[in-house]
Design a protein around this motif. Structure first.
Motif, short mmCIF file in Angstrom:
data_model
loop_
_atom_site.label_atom_id
_atom_site.label_comp_id
_atom_site.label_asym_id
_atom_site.label_seq_id
_atom_site.Cartn_x
_atom_site.Cartn_y
_atom_site.Cartn_z
N SER A 43 0.83 -1.21 0.00
CA SER A 43 0.00 0.00 0.00
C SER A 43 0.86 1.25 0.00
O SER A 43 0.52 2.26 -0.66
CB SER A 43 -0.93 0.00 1.22
OG SER A 43 -0.18 0.00 2.43
N GLU B 55 2.41 1.86 -3.50
CA GLU B 55 1.47 2.53 -4.40
C GLU B 55 1.35 4.01 -4.05
O GLU B 55 1.17 4.86 -4.94
CB GLU B 55 0.10 1.85 -4.32
CG GLU B 55 -0.88 2.33 -5.38
CD GLU B 55 -0.34 2.25 -6.80
OE1 GLU B 55 -0.60 3.20 -7.57
OE2 GLU B 55 0.34 1.26 -7.13
N ASP C 176 1.98 7.10 -6.60
CA ASP C 176 1.02 8.19 -6.80
C ASP C 176 1.71 9.55 -6.64
O ASP C 176 1.42 10.49 -7.39
CB ASP C 176 -0.13 8.07 -5.81
CG ASP C 176 -1.09 6.94 -6.15
OD1 ASP C 176 -1.07 6.47 -7.30
OD2 ASP C 176 -1.85 6.52 -5.25
N ILE D 72 7.40 -1.75 -10.50
CA ILE D 72 7.27 -0.33 -10.16
C ILE D 72 7.93 0.53 -11.23
O ILE D 72 7.35 1.52 -11.70
CB ILE D 72 7.90 -0.04 -8.79
CG1 ILE D 72 7.17 -0.81 -7.70
CG2 ILE D 72 7.88 1.46 -8.50
CD1 ILE D 72 5.71 -0.46 -7.56
N SER E 174 5.87 0.71 -14.34
CA SER E 174 4.55 1.32 -14.22
C SER E 174 4.60 2.84 -14.11
O SER E 174 3.63 3.52 -14.47
CB SER E 174 3.81 0.75 -13.00
OG SER E 174 4.40 1.17 -11.79
#
Length: 229
Positions: A163, A166, A170, A191, A194
């Motif tokens: 979590s 992510e 963001d 990661i 992405s």
């Protein structure tokens, strides 16, 4: 624009970087990949004045090589080291204050606590009592308090729960939308692929591939040669 050309650096008599060429544009994430020992962390340290280097590393037309670390920071370059380097006896808030620059920027306590609410909860806790993941968040947040235009991150997701990983992704996407240039040293390919616009693959102290993440993801031979353990 960060433009690195034929950068050579090392420690004592040992040369680690053997002529690195690299560029990072505003609003772009470049993921720097490679095995341990490929020279990625040495490159980051050379760019921020922690390791002597030769060649050229220009940020917005200004040569970074030869500047002291505080001069690099004042030029708008933020650095999040792998070692985190929190001041253990200072509170979370005081650690964040140390990252604040004199110039005004969008990153203040409200912005940092919005992205990292756990730091708000631990605001008055000594940094040495934070978990490893919380210290990683603190290191990133402290650097953001300087509102950098170029952000260099060395393994920012190491040891983080999914979590929180992510969350970091963001934040990086948000920074890109604001035009911040980001050089991301990352071991996790998922990661890196992405969040990055380009990937630069290092081996033997130089960049051996520079291109789209989709191209590297599709080239298993390149991954086997330069990434497989």
């Amino acid at each position: 624009m960060l433009e690195v050309r034929q950068l050579v650096a090392g420690y004592g008599q040992g040369q680690v970087l053997n002529g690195v060429d690299l560029r990072v544009a505003p609003g772009e994430v470049v993921a720097l990949l490679g095995r341990n020992g490929a020279g990625r962390s040495t490159l980051a340290k050379a760019l921020v004045g922690l390791v002597p280097a030769q060649g050229s590393a220009r940020w917005k037309g200004r040569e970074l090589l030869g500047l002291a670390p505080f001069e690099v920071a004042r030029s708008g370059v933020g650095y999040v080291p792998e070692s985190r380097d929190a001041f253990p006896h200072l509170s979370v808030r005081d650690n964040l204050l140390l990252g604040r620059q004199r110039r005004a920027g969008r990153w203040d306590f409200d912005a940092v606590y919005h992205w990292f609410p756990r730091l708000k909860e631990r605001e008055h806790t000594p940094a040495g009592r934070l978990s490893g993941g919380e210290q990683q968040m603190l290191a990133l947040a402290r650097t953001l308090m300087g509102s950098p235009a170029l952000l260099i991150l060395d393994e920012p997701t190491e040891g983080l729960a999914p979590s929180m990983v992510e969350q970091v992704a963001d934040v990086l996407r948000s920074l890109c939308a604001e035009g911040v240039a980001i050089l991301l040293i990352e071991q996790k390919l998922s990661i890196a692929f992405s969040v990055s616009d380009r990937v630069a693959l290092m081996g033997h102290g130089r960049v051996v591939f520079d291109g789209l993440p989709q191209a590297l993801a599709a080239d298993q031979g390149l991954q086997d040669e330069w990434l497989a353990v």
